[in-house]
Design a protein around this motif. Structure first.
Motif, PDB file in Angstrom:
ATOM      1  N   GLY A  10       0.808  -1.212   0.000  1.00 55.89           N
ATOM      2  CA  GLY A  10       0.000   0.000   0.000  1.00 55.89           C
ATOM      3  C   GLY A  10       0.839   1.258   0.000  1.00 55.89           C
ATOM      4  O   GLY A  10       0.429   2.291  -0.541  1.00 55.89           O
ATOM      5  N   GLU A  11       2.010   1.199   0.575  1.00 58.71           N
ATOM      6  CA  GLU A  11       2.917   2.336   0.591  1.00 58.71           C
ATOM      7  C   GLU A  11       3.439   2.649  -0.811  1.00 58.71           C
ATOM      8  O   GLU A  11       3.950   3.728  -1.058  1.00 58.71           O
ATOM      9  CB  GLU A  11       4.053   2.073   1.573  1.00 58.71           C
ATOM     10  N   SER A  12       3.280   1.683  -1.721  1.00 62.46           N
ATOM     11  CA  SER A  12       3.684   1.883  -3.117  1.00 62.46           C
ATOM     12  C   SER A  12       2.498   2.238  -4.002  1.00 62.46           C
ATOM     13  O   SER A  12       2.642   2.386  -5.207  1.00 62.46           O
ATOM     14  CB  SER A  12       4.336   0.610  -3.661  1.00 62.46           C
ATOM     15  N   GLY A  13       1.308   2.304  -3.420  1.00 61.46           N
ATOM     16  CA  GLY A  13       0.116   2.639  -4.182  1.00 61.46           C
ATOM     17  C   GLY A  13      -0.571   1.453  -4.832  1.00 61.46           C
ATOM     18  O   GLY A  13      -1.528   1.623  -5.570  1.00 61.46           O
ATOM     19  N   VAL A  14      -0.105   0.243  -4.556  1.00 63.60           N
ATOM     20  CA  VAL A  14      -0.702  -0.968  -5.121  1.00 63.60           C
ATOM     21  C   VAL A  14      -1.696  -1.534  -4.113  1.00 63.60           C
ATOM     22  O   VAL A  14      -1.410  -1.599  -2.915  1.00 63.60           O
ATOM     23  CB  VAL A  14       0.388  -2.016  -5.440  1.00 63.60           C
ATOM     24  N   GLN A  15      -2.848  -1.934  -4.581  1.00 61.03           N
ATOM     25  CA  GLN A  15      -3.841  -2.551  -3.711  1.00 61.03           C
ATOM     26  C   GLN A  15      -3.352  -3.932  -3.270  1.00 61.03           C
ATOM     27  O   GLN A  15      -2.992  -4.758  -4.115  1.00 61.03           O
ATOM     28  CB  GLN A  15      -5.182  -2.674  -4.435  1.00 61.03           C
ATOM     29  N   PRO A  16      -3.334  -4.205  -1.965  1.00 58.15           N
ATOM     30  CA  PRO A  16      -2.826  -5.489  -1.472  1.00 58.15           C
ATOM     31  C   PRO A  16      -3.475  -6.708  -2.117  1.00 58.15           C
ATOM     32  O   PRO A  16      -2.788  -7.685  -2.418  1.00 58.15           O
ATOM     33  CB  PRO A  16      -3.136  -5.434   0.021  1.00 58.15           C
ATOM     34  N   ALA A  17      -4.768  -6.655  -2.354  1.00 57.68           N
ATOM     35  CA  ALA A  17      -5.469  -7.824  -2.900  1.00 57.68           C
ATOM     36  C   ALA A  17      -5.032  -8.166  -4.315  1.00 57.68           C
ATOM     37  O   ALA A  17      -5.258  -9.284  -4.774  1.00 57.68           O
ATOM     38  CB  ALA A  17      -6.974  -7.584  -2.866  1.00 57.68           C
ATOM     39  N   THR A  18      -4.386  -7.238  -5.015  1.00 64.87           N
ATOM     40  CA  THR A  18      -3.958  -7.522  -6.383  1.00 64.87           C
ATOM     41  C   THR A  18      -2.646  -8.288  -6.444  1.00 64.87           C
ATOM     42  O   THR A  18      -2.250  -8.742  -7.512  1.00 64.87           O
ATOM     43  CB  THR A  18      -3.836  -6.233  -7.214  1.00 64.87           C
ATOM     44  N   ILE A  19      -1.974  -8.438  -5.309  1.00 62.06           N
ATOM     45  CA  ILE A  19      -0.712  -9.177  -5.273  1.00 62.06           C
ATOM     46  C   ILE A  19      -1.024 -10.667  -5.166  1.00 62.06           C
ATOM     47  O   ILE A  19      -1.725 -11.105  -4.262  1.00 62.06           O
ATOM     48  CB  ILE A  19       0.175  -8.711  -4.115  1.00 62.06           C
ATOM     49  N   THR A  20      -0.502 -11.434  -6.104  1.00 65.32           N
ATOM     50  CA  THR A  20      -0.797 -12.858  -6.165  1.00 65.32           C
ATOM     51  C   THR A  20       0.332 -13.745  -5.641  1.00 65.32           C
ATOM     52  O   THR A  20       0.097 -14.882  -5.266  1.00 65.32           O
ATOM     53  CB  THR A  20      -1.122 -13.277  -7.611  1.00 65.32           C
ATOM     54  N   SER A  21       1.553 -13.238  -5.636  1.00 68.46           N
ATOM     55  CA  SER A  21       2.683 -13.992  -5.101  1.00 68.46           C
ATOM     56  C   SER A  21       3.815 -13.025  -4.771  1.00 68.46           C
ATOM     57  O   SER A  21       3.824 -11.882  -5.235  1.00 68.46           O
ATOM     58  CB  SER A  21       3.175 -15.052  -6.091  1.00 68.46           C
TER      59      SER A  21
END
Length: 112
Positions: free
Chosen positions: A34-45
């Motif tokens: 989240g600190e990078s602006g990416v939504q956590p749920a979109t991370i798959t691995s």
């Protein structure tokens, strides 16, 4: 000056984290992405790709096929000894669980 660990320490820790703690890597990446602006749920691995005396580094894959490097400072501050790496990764795992609302598993090496 940032402490740089030798190749044996890097190989040992990274091999262990990626072979035995893939789920922990994913939790850490999701919690700190989240600190990078990416939504956590979109991370798959996520794979732990490096560390030094200041931080751990993970490369995360996202559901859209992208990748993201996530560098997370050690919670306890700068380190210079290999046993401290484990302590700091455990602290990151615990913080990741707190941030994501996940119950952390107990850590056998802790007393009390």
């Amino acid at each position: 000056m940032t402490h740089l660990f030798d190749e044996a320490a890097l190989t040992g820790v990274l091999s262990h984290m990626n072979a035995d703690h893939a789920g922990d890597n994913l939790l850490i990446a999701r919690a700190f992405a989240g600190e990078s602006g990416v939504q956590p749920a979109t991370i798959t691995s996520s794979t732990m790709t490096g560390f030094d005396g200041e931080k751990g580094v993970w490369t995360a894959s996202t559901e859209d096929g992208g990748t993201l490097e996530i560098a997370v400072p050690w919670p306890g501050g700068a380190i210079s000894q290999r046993p401290e790496v484990r302590r700091e990764i455990v602290a990151l795992y615990d913080e990741a669980c707190r941030r994501l609302g996940v119950d952390p598993r107990p850590h056998a090496w802790r007393s009390g």
